[in-house]
Write an enzyme that holds these catalytic residues in place. Sequence first.
Site, PDB file in Angstrom:
ATOM      1  N   GLY A 117       0.811  -1.207   0.000  1.00  0.00           N
ATOM      2  CA  GLY A 117       0.000   0.000   0.000  1.00  0.00           C
ATOM      3  C   GLY A 117       0.845   1.257   0.000  1.00  0.00           C
ATOM      4  O   GLY A 117       0.387   2.349  -0.323  1.00  0.00           O
ATOM      5  N   GLN A 118       2.111   1.106   0.322  1.00  0.00           N
ATOM      6  CA  GLN A 118       2.973   2.280   0.467  1.00  0.00           C
ATOM      7  C   GLN A 118       3.361   2.880  -0.872  1.00  0.00           C
ATOM      8  O   GLN A 118       3.837   4.007  -0.942  1.00  0.00           O
ATOM      9  CB  GLN A 118       4.224   1.922   1.288  1.00  0.00           C
ATOM     10  CG  GLN A 118       5.368   1.239   0.538  1.00  0.00           C
ATOM     11  CD  GLN A 118       5.157  -0.247   0.304  1.00  0.00           C
ATOM     12  OE1 GLN A 118       4.069  -0.691  -0.003  1.00  0.00           O
ATOM     13  NE2 GLN A 118       6.210  -1.025   0.427  1.00  0.00           N
ATOM     14  N   ALA A 157      11.113  -1.901   7.768  1.00  0.00           N
ATOM     15  CA  ALA A 157      12.189  -0.965   8.107  1.00  0.00           C
ATOM     16  C   ALA A 157      12.259   0.242   7.167  1.00  0.00           C
ATOM     17  O   ALA A 157      13.286   0.910   7.107  1.00  0.00           O
ATOM     18  CB  ALA A 157      13.549  -1.684   8.133  1.00  0.00           C
ATOM     19  N   SER A 158      11.189   0.499   6.432  1.00  0.00           N
ATOM     20  CA  SER A 158      11.179   1.632   5.490  1.00  0.00           C
ATOM     21  C   SER A 158      12.405   1.586   4.596  1.00  0.00           C
ATOM     22  O   SER A 158      13.014   2.601   4.311  1.00  0.00           O
ATOM     23  CB  SER A 158      11.144   2.976   6.229  1.00  0.00           C
ATOM     24  OG  SER A 158      10.136   2.974   7.190  1.00  0.00           O
ATOM     25  N   ALA A 191      17.565   9.394  -1.805  1.00  0.00           N
ATOM     26  CA  ALA A 191      16.353   9.058  -1.038  1.00  0.00           C
ATOM     27  C   ALA A 191      16.662   8.216   0.191  1.00  0.00           C
ATOM     28  O   ALA A 191      17.575   7.402   0.202  1.00  0.00           O
ATOM     29  CB  ALA A 191      15.383   8.306  -1.934  1.00  0.00           C
ATOM     30  N   GLU A 222       7.472   4.374   7.840  1.00  0.00           N
ATOM     31  CA  GLU A 222       7.043   4.170   9.229  1.00  0.00           C
ATOM     32  C   GLU A 222       7.006   5.456  10.034  1.00  0.00           C
ATOM     33  O   GLU A 222       6.205   5.606  10.957  1.00  0.00           O
ATOM     34  CB  GLU A 222       8.029   3.236   9.944  1.00  0.00           C
ATOM     35  CG  GLU A 222       8.157   1.885   9.316  1.00  0.00           C
ATOM     36  CD  GLU A 222       9.377   1.171   9.886  1.00  0.00           C
ATOM     37  OE1 GLU A 222       9.209   0.495  10.902  1.00  0.00           O
ATOM     38  OE2 GLU A 222      10.481   1.302   9.326  1.00  0.00           O
TER      39      GLU A 222
END
Lengths: 325, 159, 778
Positions: free
Chosen positions: C488-489, C528-529, C732, C737
């Site tokens: 979903g991110q 952990a993004s 980036a 999170e």
Amino acid sequence: MQPFDYIVPHNFAEASALLMAGNDDTRPLLGGTDLLIRVRGGFIRPERIIDLKQLPGMCDIVRSAEGWLVIGAACTMNQVAGHPLVRQEYELLAQACESVASYQLRNRATVGGNCCNASPAADSAPALYCLEAVMEAYGPSGVRRIPIHEFFTGPRCNALRPGEFLTGIHLPPVPSRSAGAFNKLGRTKIGDISIVSVAVWAEAGSRKLEAGGQSKHPERVDGATRTAADGQSKDAERLTWRIAIGAAGPTPLRAPEAEAALAEDASPEGVARAAQLAAEAARPIDDIRASAAYRRGMVAVLARRGVNSVLARLGAAPSVVGGQP
Amino acid sequence: MNHTIHFTVNGEPFTLSVASHHTLLQVLREQLVLTGVKNGCEAGECGACTVLMNGEPVNSCLVLAPEADGATIVTVEGLAHDSQLDPLQEAFVAAGATQCGFCTPGILINSRALLDRNPDPTDAEIRAALVGNLCRCTGYIRIIDAVKAAAHAQREVQP
Amino acid sequence: MSQPAGKRTVIGASPPRIEGREKVTGAATYVDDMQFGPSLLHGALKRSPIAHGRIVRIDASRARALPGVRVVVTGEDFPGLTGLYLKDRRIFALDRVRSVGEAVAGVAADTPEIAAQALDLIEVEYEELPGVFDPEYGASPEAPIIHPELASYEVVPFVFPQPGTNISNWFKVRKGDMAQGWAEADLVYEHKYRVPHVQHVPLETHVCVAQQNVNGKITLWSSSQSPFAQRNLIAKALHIDHSRLRVITPYVGGGFGSKAGVSMEGAAVALAMHAKGRPVKLRMTREEEFHTTFVRQGLVAILKMGMTKDGRITAMHNRFYWDGGASTEYGVNITRAAGYSGTGPYYVPNIHVDSYCVYTNHPVGGAMRGFGMPEIHFGIEQHIDEMAHRLGLDPVEVRLKNCLKDGDETLTGMPMHPTGLSECIRKAAAAINWGQETVSYSSTKRHGKGLAAMWKAPAMPPNPGSSALVRLNEDGTATVSIGGVDIGQGALTAMAQFAAEGIGIRVEDVRVNTVDTDYSPYEWQTVASRLTWSMGNAVLRAADAARTQVLQAVAEAWDEDISDLDIVDGQVISYRSEESIPLKNICIDGVQRKDGTFVGGPVVAQGRFMPDYVTPLDPETGQGPRAVVHFTTGCQAVEVEVDTETGEVQVLKIVSAYDVGKAINPELVRTQMEGGAVQGLSTALLEGLILDHGVPRNPNFTDYRIATAVDAPLETENIIVEVPQDDGPFGARGVGEHPMVPTAPAIANAIYNAVGVRLDSMPLTSEKVWAALQNNDI
Ligand SMILES: Cc1cc2nc3c(=O)[nH]c(=O)nc-3n(C[C@H](O)[C@H](O)[C@H](O)COP(=O)(O)OP(=O)(O)OC[C@H]3O[C@@H](n4cnc5c(N)ncnc54)[C@H](O)[C@@H]3O)c2cc1C
Ligand code: FES
Ligand code: FES
């Protein structure tokens, strides 16, 4: 869900006979928003589910010859809240119905089911207590009428007897000068089960006949609480007040001391005192939604807010509020 | 016990044999393979299973299959017409109103019903109409924006 | 890769998510939507009704005899231990149950109804043992031991179990001189904060289908954040070759950490191994989801800080007692992350941190969005606020004074990399009009503002790898294969952007595959993004390699220098000869040389990335040159309205400001900030699993409320700060999170600002605000 049979009875007698024969194995169904949750959770294991929605009149809202509003037991929350007669005369009930869960759920959930389920937190109940509704049931011995406050007998317990089922909710006519307010407190801002709820209702003491043909109904219960004064009652002192509390006792509760106090004194101090009396009338418990102390405190807050908003409505436009112009 | 039901789903008539204890949600997902209708709780709480039943949104997890006899049902699969997306669907993509997408079908259906009864809802009306649809991803803000945008787009087309 | 000035770039643009249309039409397929035909079996798990006890006897004979029941398995069938960081968990309990809801047996039957009946027929006799329901008590010598075998469990080298106790990891930081730190302070303040267990509540519950074919090959269709980690852990636990286990993950209806690692999937595979080729579906009900997959661990934090009267932090002594639950295979690393982040994003000279992972008889704790950071920041960010108030200082100034800046040493001795933290704090404060008096419209509706800062590093082993494959198709489009999951991110869209940018084609011409471990390249986990940063690097390298393959062939065919060639919008162009050729003409068949022969061929390229610089930390002091890859930092500021009569809190506005290094897709970044802020709001005000001697009292949405559309803030503002990450793709770093980390303390600080009450335990319910006001009587 464990298997069960689904039956649509053709008439009242058949429905009653099915329920009578089946005992706890047989459950009546309206919107199913309580029943199916309990079946799915395994709390009850019915063998037959009797869908009562298609019986005549169950989904209708009509005005009786005596001027009472008759709401079929299977009318949904949205149907009741949107009905023009409810909106005009019993707007308190519309407020309560609209506070239930979500729009989707209110398309299925019925006022009848809400009462039969008899949760102390049933949101339509405090409004119906204030309006002094009379519940109509059909059963082996025919039709029986039960005042709302006798209908709720305890948490999840109602006054229906074996083979009986609710067919309709009868609301006595209301005077043109009347107003109500329903306030509930949930954890989320809208649509939660009530931590507590308070319905407040006030009407002018007189029972003036209106163009719509309202009249005093012969079966009127509790008519004695009305003041005998006649004519245009402009004075707030002559109002009859009713306050009902939800989710703060084994059943919804009236707060008679608070009601009486308000009839005497509806000044800001009087309102504060009445709110306190309402809180004292509550019989709350601690549970996972809130503590008894918080509930009691909130009864006072919601009662005060309700009374103030009723006063504001009555003060603002006395001739049109809550009745036909 | 099984029942034979006749109903219309996304414009097409169907006759099915359904079990008494199955829900409309199960029938749509398992018998008609309309898997856009989602199951998020089976308890009327999350709104993922929302479909239109006779034009009104309902939680299909709380409708028994035989109760759908005679009904007209619309699911998310029936929102677009001839691959022309509903303005809500367009707006949801454009506004970033879908993330994992699991809540999206139910929210689209419920929003469709909202715009059908109120073509120009306020922010507060949209929020109140959607309280029965949980979304864990988006934070709702973009969903509200998308419904507003769709309402606007729709009024432009059919004033 | 040098680019001519003015070249169009898709990095920093915001194309809508590439799978958006599938999701709004109902076409997107999730595991439960897949069709397996009538042979599908329905799995169900028999669960422990008690929190702690010995299994005296299991009798499944009646269940086995029930018509329609095809498989019944118990712990004796699969006795192996499993776990991500610490192998302390079994697929089915053996001998002992340690939490309510722990699986003791599994069944697979022709219908869900028969499966449910079969569960009722399995008889299990327990001998109850005393339980542990509080982590501080659990860590004490009086507590009964929940895992007597702890000493024998396999564990990764950076986790330190304490055999003979309930402590499965103890992370320590010892830095500076505590006595001096306290001596320098003008105010020393100690306080205890509590965070309850919360649940991730993905809208799609855990679901998987497992099938074993006649050759023994097992396929697992799984709603997972970690298809590769699932393959690895399940293969090892069940002693299957990795090549014989295939994990397929289609769209995932949210995860937030709960679908990282393995929870119930092993049980489905175990059932499938006995199902004679039939597929077995295991789908969690919402109730099961609430307490039997993973929950966020509870926390008791005891914080002690020293501050000078001009607002400088001199010392911190912080103790974190994590309520890890019945198994801490994943939780041990949360404890570690909390330890090495245990000061919050501040420079502190004298530090003593203890972070204990404690076994309790509660649901199993796992990763959740923020990985320990929302929990520790709840206390830290209120503590700093409170100390600032006590010293008469502005909380924003205090944060600016102490927050980590480029080169400052962190608590583990790592120099802080360039960070936009100060800028985030300033911008968030400005956006909420910090310092400007708030107008309260009535005496019973009081407004207040609050702010909280945060930091978070990807919490993972030192060297988790990413890899990617880029293939070009006949029409000049690209197919990208990755092992990370879009939960979903927006990972698919960001990866499409990297690929488009790297190759030189339009985003619309990139297709990114969902994961199938038989075909997708390796990815450690979607946690952990780290995907944008780590998988993004892999995709970018693969795309660069694909581009190079094309350009090398063209250079040779055209006899040009590769540096004069470029791919722009799917056209290969030469800046020297000004010739051009569509990519689609050459990316499969190669380029024709002048002599009519061809050079090149189908373009297939790979890329990979693995951090190779993270160092171990000293187990006694927590010190080391580089504890983590990087920290994403940020700040939130909120404005609330508090109803002083009911205690209700309405969040009016949330401002989020995060340093994301470089926003690859700014709109997706903003949607993460917004969604995270509301999830943070929801946990702050509403959420908490109510556990009564281990029994969950509210495992449903009716009594575990989450924020709805009416609870969301009336206004949000999302500020992107970009201080580039040296090893991030285009600079980036992750932000998935972080947006929910500071929300709860920011709201708590705003409530304090509005009505003067401090709430030190989450959730900040109306009732708690009201009760505090009764005592405070302002
Ligand atoms: C997600 C969710 C949220 C909810 N939120 C609220 C809320 O905010 N406020 C609130 O008050 N309630 C709420 N409810 C409870 C429920 O929706 C209401 O009580 C509803 O009005 C019940 O009506 P129904 O028609 O669905 O009843 P049913 O489920 O059909 O019936 C309720 C009960 O009454 C029995 N019964 C049905 N018909 C009859 C009859 N004619 N005679 C005798 N007995 C009968 C049934 O066997 C059953 O035991 C919520 C429920 C859900 C699932
Ligand atoms: S699945 Fe029907 S409301 Fe959640
Ligand atoms: S987009 Fe994931 S739940 Fe709404």
